[in-house]
Design a protein around this motif. Structure first.
Motif, PDB file in Angstrom:
ATOM      1  N   ALA A  81       2.282  -1.091 -15.189  1.00  0.00           N
ATOM      2  CA  ALA A  81       3.111  -0.063 -14.548  1.00  0.00           C
ATOM      3  C   ALA A  81       4.246   0.382 -15.474  1.00  0.00           C
ATOM      4  O   ALA A  81       4.526   1.579 -15.599  1.00  0.00           O
ATOM      5  CB  ALA A  81       3.680  -0.620 -13.244  1.00  0.00           C
ATOM      6  N   GLU A  82       4.880  -0.570 -16.137  1.00  0.00           N
ATOM      7  CA  GLU A  82       6.014  -0.227 -17.014  1.00  0.00           C
ATOM      8  C   GLU A  82       5.533   0.641 -18.180  1.00  0.00           C
ATOM      9  O   GLU A  82       6.182   1.628 -18.536  1.00  0.00           O
ATOM     10  CB  GLU A  82       6.650  -1.524 -17.531  1.00  0.00           C
ATOM     11  N   LEU A  83       4.375   0.283 -18.761  1.00  0.00           N
ATOM     12  CA  LEU A  83       3.852   1.077 -19.876  1.00  0.00           C
ATOM     13  C   LEU A  83       3.472   2.479 -19.414  1.00  0.00           C
ATOM     14  O   LEU A  83       3.714   3.468 -20.105  1.00  0.00           O
ATOM     15  CB  LEU A  83       2.632   0.380 -20.499  1.00  0.00           C
ATOM     16  N   ALA A  84       2.870   2.555 -18.225  1.00  0.00           N
ATOM     17  CA  ALA A  84       2.480   3.870 -17.696  1.00  0.00           C
ATOM     18  C   ALA A  84       3.723   4.726 -17.470  1.00  0.00           C
ATOM     19  O   ALA A  84       3.725   5.931 -17.743  1.00  0.00           O
ATOM     20  CB  ALA A  84       1.698   3.700 -16.400  1.00  0.00           C
ATOM     21  N   LYS A 105      -2.736   1.295  -5.208  1.00  0.00           N
ATOM     22  CA  LYS A 105      -2.489   2.722  -4.967  1.00  0.00           C
ATOM     23  C   LYS A 105      -1.371   3.232  -5.879  1.00  0.00           C
ATOM     24  O   LYS A 105      -1.481   4.289  -6.500  1.00  0.00           O
ATOM     25  CB  LYS A 105      -2.072   2.891  -3.498  1.00  0.00           C
ATOM     26  N   ALA A 106      -0.297   2.431  -5.981  1.00  0.00           N
ATOM     27  CA  ALA A 106       0.841   2.849  -6.819  1.00  0.00           C
ATOM     28  C   ALA A 106       0.446   2.896  -8.295  1.00  0.00           C
ATOM     29  O   ALA A 106       0.844   3.811  -9.025  1.00  0.00           O
ATOM     30  CB  ALA A 106       2.008   1.878  -6.605  1.00  0.00           C
ATOM     31  N   LEU A 107      -0.373   1.920  -8.716  1.00  0.00           N
ATOM     32  CA  LEU A 107      -0.804   1.909 -10.121  1.00  0.00           C
ATOM     33  C   LEU A 107      -1.685   3.120 -10.423  1.00  0.00           C
ATOM     34  O   LEU A 107      -1.550   3.774 -11.456  1.00  0.00           O
ATOM     35  CB  LEU A 107      -1.593   0.624 -10.425  1.00  0.00           C
ATOM     36  N   THR A 108      -2.589   3.422  -9.490  1.00  0.00           N
ATOM     37  CA  THR A 108      -3.491   4.557  -9.685  1.00  0.00           C
ATOM     38  C   THR A 108      -2.683   5.854  -9.794  1.00  0.00           C
ATOM     39  O   THR A 108      -2.974   6.719 -10.624  1.00  0.00           O
ATOM     40  CB  THR A 108      -4.505   4.642  -8.517  1.00  0.00           C
ATOM     41  N   LYS A 109      -1.663   5.950  -8.965  1.00  0.00           N
ATOM     42  CA  LYS A 109      -0.794   7.139  -9.002  1.00  0.00           C
ATOM     43  C   LYS A 109      -0.113   7.289 -10.373  1.00  0.00           C
ATOM     44  O   LYS A 109       0.126   8.394 -10.845  1.00  0.00           O
ATOM     45  CB  LYS A 109       0.266   7.001  -7.906  1.00  0.00           C
ATOM     46  N   LEU A 110       0.164   6.143 -11.001  1.00  0.00           N
ATOM     47  CA  LEU A 110       0.793   6.185 -12.324  1.00  0.00           C
ATOM     48  C   LEU A 110      -0.231   6.442 -13.435  1.00  0.00           C
ATOM     49  O   LEU A 110       0.116   6.540 -14.601  1.00  0.00           O
ATOM     50  CB  LEU A 110       1.494   4.847 -12.618  1.00  0.00           C
ATOM     51  N   GLY A 111      -1.507   6.497 -13.061  1.00  0.00           N
ATOM     52  CA  GLY A 111      -2.559   6.785 -14.046  1.00  0.00           C
ATOM     53  C   GLY A 111      -3.214   5.546 -14.637  1.00  0.00           C
ATOM     54  O   GLY A 111      -4.014   5.650 -15.570  1.00  0.00           O
ATOM     55  N   ALA A 137       7.265  -5.498  -9.188  1.00  0.00           N
ATOM     56  CA  ALA A 137       7.793  -4.213  -9.672  1.00  0.00           C
ATOM     57  C   ALA A 137       6.634  -3.360 -10.160  1.00  0.00           C
ATOM     58  O   ALA A 137       5.793  -3.817 -10.919  1.00  0.00           O
ATOM     59  CB  ALA A 137       8.777  -4.466 -10.802  1.00  0.00           C
ATOM     60  N   VAL A 138       6.615  -2.105  -9.701  1.00  0.00           N
ATOM     61  CA  VAL A 138       5.597  -1.175 -10.196  1.00  0.00           C
ATOM     62  C   VAL A 138       6.382  -0.051 -10.876  1.00  0.00           C
ATOM     63  O   VAL A 138       6.626   1.001 -10.305  1.00  0.00           O
ATOM     64  CB  VAL A 138       4.707  -0.642  -9.046  1.00  0.00           C
ATOM     65  N   GLY A 139       6.835  -0.342 -12.098  1.00  0.00           N
ATOM     66  CA  GLY A 139       7.731   0.578 -12.801  1.00  0.00           C
ATOM     67  C   GLY A 139       9.171   0.281 -12.415  1.00  0.00           C
ATOM     68  O   GLY A 139       9.431  -0.575 -11.569  1.00  0.00           O
ATOM     69  N   HIS A 140      10.114   1.013 -13.053  1.00  0.00           N
ATOM     70  CA  HIS A 140      11.533   0.675 -12.864  1.00  0.00           C
ATOM     71  C   HIS A 140      12.115   1.214 -11.563  1.00  0.00           C
ATOM     72  O   HIS A 140      13.241   0.875 -11.217  1.00  0.00           O
ATOM     73  CB  HIS A 140      12.355   1.187 -14.046  1.00  0.00           C
ATOM     74  N   ASP A 141      11.362   2.042 -10.824  1.00  0.00           N
ATOM     75  CA  ASP A 141      11.946   2.621  -9.620  1.00  0.00           C
ATOM     76  C   ASP A 141      11.101   2.424  -8.358  1.00  0.00           C
ATOM     77  O   ASP A 141      11.273   3.134  -7.364  1.00  0.00           O
ATOM     78  CB  ASP A 141      12.217   4.116  -9.834  1.00  0.00           C
ATOM     79  N   TYR A 142      10.161   1.474  -8.405  1.00  0.00           N
ATOM     80  CA  TYR A 142       9.282   1.270  -7.253  1.00  0.00           C
ATOM     81  C   TYR A 142       8.841  -0.192  -7.237  1.00  0.00           C
ATOM     82  O   TYR A 142       8.633  -0.797  -8.287  1.00  0.00           O
ATOM     83  CB  TYR A 142       8.048   2.176  -7.380  1.00  0.00           C
ATOM     84  N   ALA A 143       8.738  -0.759  -6.059  1.00  0.00           N
ATOM     85  CA  ALA A 143       8.232  -2.138  -5.966  1.00  0.00           C
ATOM     86  C   ALA A 143       7.531  -2.318  -4.635  1.00  0.00           C
ATOM     87  O   ALA A 143       7.757  -1.560  -3.682  1.00  0.00           O
ATOM     88  CB  ALA A 143       9.378  -3.135  -6.101  1.00  0.00           C
ATOM     89  N   VAL A 144       6.676  -3.323  -4.575  1.00  0.00           N
ATOM     90  CA  VAL A 144       5.998  -3.667  -3.327  1.00  0.00           C
ATOM     91  C   VAL A 144       6.345  -5.133  -3.033  1.00  0.00           C
ATOM     92  O   VAL A 144       6.283  -5.984  -3.921  1.00  0.00           O
ATOM     93  CB  VAL A 144       4.460  -3.503  -3.455  1.00  0.00           C
TER      94      VAL A 144
END
Ligand SMILES: Cc1cc2nc3c(=O)[nH]c(=O)nc-3n(C[C@H](O)[C@H](O)[C@H](O)COP(=O)(O)OP(=O)(O)OC[C@H]3O[C@@H](n4cnc5c(N)ncnc54)[C@H](O)[C@@H]3O)c2cc1C
Length: 410
Positions: free
Chosen positions: A169-172, A212-218, A345-352
């Motif tokens: 997620a962070e790399l995406a 779902k969140a990862l897919t949204k990030l590509g 954490a799924v990136g710096h602004d989203y988490a589950v």
């Protein structure tokens, strides 16, 4: 006066020496020594940020030398090699490679764990790992040139547990942010997982939301795919499929270093974790305790304490108070892990997050703040609330002035 030697200054060990150092400071009653090979402490669940170039060294790395001075424990920059239980001493190797011995009255092992390649052929030669800050930096040194050169680049990450998911997620996110400034670079990230879902150790509905969140990030998610071999720029799966990539990272499973299985007869399990009883004491030696990922600690329900940051922190707090009791001649109590839930954490602004025994699944920006709170609680033990508040404010200010991707954009 007793000498307590703690080996490993990670999530568990550093909290323990901080608590003990402060407690014993006034009376000079007992000596606390930390043996740690690194010069700086990085909270392990944030290593993926170093690998993605988004970690702020200035604010979030801790110098052991300075911290030891402020918290009244002794820091020995060395790694432990061997144990002599009858002499109550350990053998250590300093940064110049010189060997020496260090005596103890009580020894606490908190050396953590590393990824488990499950003896998969070619993994150690052709994949990068995220087991230490040094390895995370080495990963960044390889990822940075990809982000800076034209064309499409591919990164494969094996293992969709917390480490793999957070890194992907962070790399995406970094790649997406950079695309604002330059459109000629594209990073394609593939997350490969042997089980049928991401986060196999978490509840199913959490896996769905994370996927779902990862897919949204590509991020391309490949579940039910078992890697049987790693080669230069490719992974070969069990059914012969080839997954090509410019860079491959291995973030699957955990195991402890093999030398733990040869510690003067102490009992270990198949992951080389040291076996302890519920009081965190090794099964065969009352003067040796084990904390965090390197311990196999039984719980009242028959399970074992999970290898998680939260468990390492709780065990450190527990052992600090129990060692103080023990040194006063009192009996020590068992450690019971209180599972406060899991936040990814799924990136710096989203988490589950999954709370209340998986009854409540939360997601979003506010949950990301909860994720940060876990790190801030760790910092609170190390520095106290005053400095943590200052760090949070500074981070906010720096974040509003600087790009998310911290390195030069060229
Ligand atoms: C990238 C990543 C993401 C993660 N994300 C999460 C998450 O989201 N949530 C979660 O709960 N957990 C997460 N974890 C797991 C969590 O980081 C660990 O459970 C936790 O750090 C364990 O603490 P520890 O003190 O046992 O070991 P560590 O924190 O690994 O510390 C071990 C220390 O021992 C030192 N050491 C090693 N060998 C020697 C030696 N021979 N002599 C002396 N010292 C030695 C090391 O240098 C290190 O400082 C993540 C892990 C990684 C790698």
């Amino acid at each position: 006066m007793s000498k307590i030697v703690v080996v490993g200054g990670g999530a568990a060990g550093l909290e323990l020496v901080t608590r003990l150092g402060k407690s014993f400071a006034r009376g000079n009653e007992h000596q606390v020594v930390l043996v740690e090979p690194a010069s700086h402490h990085y909270w392990k669940p944030r290593l993926h940020e170093i690998a993605a170039g988004t970690f702020d060294d200035e604010l979030d790395a801790v110098s052991y030398l300075q911290h030891a001075y402020c918290n009244r424990y002794q820091y020995v920059q060395a790694s432990m090699n061997a144990l002599n239980r009858s002499a109550k001493s350990i053998e250590i190797r300093n940064v110049n490679g010189e060997l020496s011995t260090l005596e103890y009255d009580y020894l606490v092992m908190a050396v953590g764990a590393v990824s488990n390649d499950f003896k998969t052929e070619g993994v150690s030669e052709h994949c990068l790992f995220l087991d230490s800050a040094l390895q995370a930096q080495q990963a960044w040194d390889r990822i940075n040139p990809l982000l800076r050169s034209q064309g499409e680049h591919r990164i494969s990450i094996v293992g969709a547990g917390a480490t793999g998911v957070e890194l992907a997620a962070e790399l995406a996110k970094v790649s997406g942010k950079l695309a604002r400034y330059r459109q000629d670079t594209k990073l394609t990230i593939t997350l490969v997982e042997a089980s049928d879902r991401v986060l196999p150790a978490g509840p199913e509905c959490m896996s769905e939301k994370v996927a779902k969140a990862l897919t949204k990030l590509g991020v391309q998610i490949r579940t039910d795919v078992r890697v049987s071999r790693a080669e230069q720029s490719k992974l070969v799966t069990e059914n012969g499929e080839i997954i090509g990539a410019d860079l491959q990272l291995w973030a699957a499973g955990i195991k402890c270093a093999p030398w733990l299985a040869e510690l003067d007869g102490l009992e270990t399990n198949r992951l080389n974790q040291l076996k302890v009883d519920a009081t965190l004491r090794t099964t065969l030696d009352d003067a040796i305790f084990v904390l965090g990922d390197s311990a196999e600690c039984p719980q009242p329900d028959g399970s074992f304490v999970p290898p998680r940051a939260q468990a390492a922190n709780q065990a450190a707090g527990h052992l600090a108070s129990q060692l103080k009791r023990m040194l006063k001649g009192k009996t020590i109590k068992p450690f019971v892990f209180n599972d406060g839930g899991m936040v990814i954490a799924v990136g710096h602004d989203y988490a589950v997050g999954s709370l209340l025994n998986n009854k409540l699944i939360l997601r979003g920006r506010l949950v990301r703040n909860l994720y940060d709170t876990i790190f801030r609680l760790h910092q609170r033990i190390l520095f106290g609330w005053g400095r943590v508040t200052a760090l949070v404010l500074l981070k906010r200010v720096k974040g509003s002035l600087n790009p998310f991707y911290k390195h030069n954009i060229s």
